[in-house]
Design a protein around this motif. Sequence first.
Motif, short mmCIF file in Angstrom:
data_model
loop_
_atom_site.label_atom_id
_atom_site.label_comp_id
_atom_site.label_asym_id
_atom_site.label_seq_id
_atom_site.Cartn_x
_atom_site.Cartn_y
_atom_site.Cartn_z
N ARG A 1 0.88 -1.39 0.08
CA ARG A 1 -0.06 0.02 0.00
C ARG A 1 0.83 1.24 -0.04
O ARG A 1 2.13 1.16 0.32
CB ARG A 1 -0.73 0.25 1.29
CG ARG A 1 -1.83 -0.94 1.33
CD ARG A 1 -2.80 -0.80 2.48
NE ARG A 1 -4.14 -1.85 2.62
CZ ARG A 1 -5.21 -1.71 2.41
NH1 ARG A 1 -5.35 -0.22 2.21
NH2 ARG A 1 -6.18 -2.26 2.42
N GLY B 1 -8.43 1.05 -0.60
CA GLY B 1 -7.23 1.95 -0.79
C GLY B 1 -6.78 1.28 -2.15
O GLY B 1 -7.34 0.56 -3.02
N GLN B 2 -5.59 1.35 -2.41
CA GLN B 2 -4.90 1.14 -3.73
C GLN B 2 -3.58 0.34 -2.96
O GLN B 2 -2.93 0.41 -1.87
CB GLN B 2 -4.15 2.36 -4.48
CG GLN B 2 -5.28 3.46 -4.68
CD GLN B 2 -6.26 2.40 -5.85
OE1 GLN B 2 -5.83 1.84 -6.67
NE2 GLN B 2 -7.47 2.83 -5.61
N ILE B 3 -3.13 -0.79 -3.80
CA ILE B 3 -2.23 -1.68 -3.55
C ILE B 3 -1.22 -1.64 -4.76
O ILE B 3 -1.74 -1.45 -5.85
CB ILE B 3 -2.48 -3.02 -3.08
CG1 ILE B 3 -0.97 -3.78 -2.68
CG2 ILE B 3 -3.16 -3.91 -4.34
CD1 ILE B 3 -1.35 -4.83 -1.66
#
Length: 114
Positions: A26, A66-68
Amino acid sequence: MNDRIETLEGRWILQILLCLNAHAHRFSELRAAIPRISANILTDRLRALERTGLIERHPVPPPAPGQIYSLGTAAAELEPILDALARWQAGSTTRRPPRGAGNDHSPTEMEHSR
């Protein structure tokens, strides 16, 4: 100069790629792994690497959305190089013999034959 090499020249690029070669991260994990990089610079470098296909960004579903980030398919050829750099960074002293046709001698033997 080759555009592919220029992609790797920016500050922090190698550290980001080394982190992502170990496993997906992340944004906050990358910040923690590379503590001296600012959030703005990290964002800039991640976007640039994503444009080249060296990394990919994937959404993470709730409950912790979220974003990874992970290495992209364009980075597949870099994985052995990144693995070697990670070993070198960790201080590994294990060395492979030099590559080359007919190079059956150890470095010590080659030095003595000169």
